[in-house]
Write a protein that holds these residues in place. Structure first.
Motif, PDB file in Angstrom:
ATOM      1  N   SER A   1       0.848  -1.197   0.000  1.00  0.00           N
ATOM      2  CA  SER A   1       0.000   0.000   0.000  1.00  0.00           C
ATOM      3  C   SER A   1       0.882   1.244   0.000  1.00  0.00           C
ATOM      4  CB  SER A   1      -0.923   0.012   1.217  1.00  0.00           C
ATOM      5  OG  SER A   1      -0.176   0.017   2.427  1.00  0.00           O
ATOM      6  N   PHE A   2       0.299   2.365  -0.451  1.00  0.00           N
ATOM      7  CA  PHE A   2       1.051   3.614  -0.585  1.00  0.00           C
ATOM      8  C   PHE A   2       0.365   4.718   0.204  1.00  0.00           C
ATOM      9  CE2 PHE A   2       2.259   1.035  -4.156  1.00  0.00           C
ATOM     10  CZ  PHE A   2       3.628   1.253  -4.262  1.00  0.00           C
ATOM     11  N   VAL A   3       1.184   5.532   0.886  1.00  0.00           N
ATOM     12  CA  VAL A   3       0.684   6.607   1.735  1.00  0.00           C
ATOM     13  C   VAL A   3       1.435   7.884   1.398  1.00  0.00           C
ATOM     14  CG1 VAL A   3       0.370   7.443   4.096  1.00  0.00           C
ATOM     15  CG2 VAL A   3       0.132   4.989   3.600  1.00  0.00           C
ATOM     16  N   HIS A   4       0.687   8.965   1.185  1.00  0.00           N
ATOM     17  CA  HIS A   4       1.300  10.271   0.917  1.00  0.00           C
ATOM     18  C   HIS A   4       1.536  10.973   2.248  1.00  0.00           C
ATOM     19  CE1 HIS A   4       0.902  14.598  -0.804  1.00  0.00           C
ATOM     20  NE2 HIS A   4       2.172  14.187  -0.803  1.00  0.00           N
ATOM     21  N   ALA A   5       2.810  11.058   2.647  1.00  0.00           N
ATOM     22  CA  ALA A   5       3.156  11.703   3.914  1.00  0.00           C
ATOM     23  C   ALA A   5       4.644  12.011   3.918  1.00  0.00           C
ATOM     24  CB  ALA A   5       2.814  10.801   5.103  1.00  0.00           C
ATOM     25  N   PRO A   6       5.043  13.112   4.558  1.00  0.00           N
ATOM     26  CA  PRO A   6       6.471  13.382   4.711  1.00  0.00           C
ATOM     27  C   PRO A   6       7.081  12.456   5.761  1.00  0.00           C
ATOM     28  CG  PRO A   6       5.172  15.092   5.774  1.00  0.00           C
ATOM     29  CD  PRO A   6       4.206  14.197   5.082  1.00  0.00           C
ATOM     30  N   ALA A   7       8.371  12.222   5.635  1.00  0.00           N
ATOM     31  CA  ALA A   7       9.059  11.336   6.579  1.00  0.00           C
ATOM     32  C   ALA A   7       8.989  11.859   8.002  1.00  0.00           C
ATOM     33  CB  ALA A   7      10.515  11.173   6.155  1.00  0.00           C
TER      34      ALA A   7
END
Length: 240
Positions: free
Chosen positions: A98-104
């Motif tokens: 799965s893919f998540v849009h978030a900064p580290a």
């Protein structure tokens, strides 16, 4: 030119996303070296029953490397660039990815309980590496593994010279050709500005990681790119 940071850097990656795979394909051994670094996590049983984090997944090359070494694992892939993440998510993946849009820097929204974290070409691009390492340590299960695949120079003047020669002769002209000169100038200068291998391993130890080792990669990248592996403490520690 100053280094790019935060939203400015994410925007540069958004712009470069459509051509990114084409340019990385020119780098000899790019994908093979990612797979080598992922294998250095030494994940048992093909990852069966494990939950893994691919931090800074880009267009998915690191995700594919992690999947190759742990095909039975659950993999959560995270990136701050919406454009890069869109390219990654459009590729064919098994249900466990799965893919998540978030900064580290904002891993709290991604959750924790990870058995291992793989971070490729990430840490020289974050504003506060110590904060990201502390967040990774918190996201890992006690004793969980970390593998950082990064341009971390040995500290030798010869390796700095080789990196600059490669950038001036190949990387920067290619970046200008596709209209992403600013991003690839950032790549060149961010490597020179980032930690050497001894500095980065010391940073990991200061952040609470143990069993820290730096492993070289073969070919022209010897002394330029390394896999740094480490383990989280065996007992959960609170982030200061």
């Amino acid at each position: 030119m100053p280094l790019l940071h935060d939203g400015e850097l994410s925007a540069a990656f958004d712009h470069a996303a459509r051509r990114y795979d084409l340019l990385t394909a020119v780098n000899p051994g790019y994908r093979a070296d990612l797979r080598r670094s992922a294998r250095r996590l030494r994940l048992p049983g093909g990852g069966r029953g494990l939950r893994l984090l691919d931090l800074g997944c880009g267009t998915g090359a690191s995700t594919a490397a992690l999947l190759a070494t742990a095909p039975h694992a659950e993999i959560v892939a995270v990136d701050a660039s919406a454009g890069m993440l869109e390219r990654a998510a459009a590729k064919p993946w098994p249900p466990g990815v799965s893919f998540v849009h978030a900064p580290a820097e904002e891993l709290a929204g991604v959750g924790g309980g990870f058995d291992a974290v793989f971070a490729a070409y990430l840490f020289r691009n974050v504003t506060d590496p110590d904060a990201v390492l502390a967040a990774v340590r918190t996201a890992l299960e006690p004793g969980g593994r970390l593998a950082v695949h990064e341009y971390t120079l040995s500290g030798s003047a010869a390796h700095r010279a080789v990196w600059t020669a490669v950038c001036r002769g190949i990387v920067l002209p290619a970046g200008r050709l596709v209209g992403d000169g600013g991003l690839y100038r950032h790549l060149w200068r961010s490597v020179l500005a980032f930690d050497t291998v001894p500095e980065f391993t010391a940073r990991l130890r200061r952040t609470g990681f143990r069993q820290v080792r730096a492993l070289p990669l073969p070919g022209w990248q010897t002394g330029i790119t390394h896999t740094v592996v480490a383990a989280a403490p065996d007992v959960r520690q609170e982030t200061p």
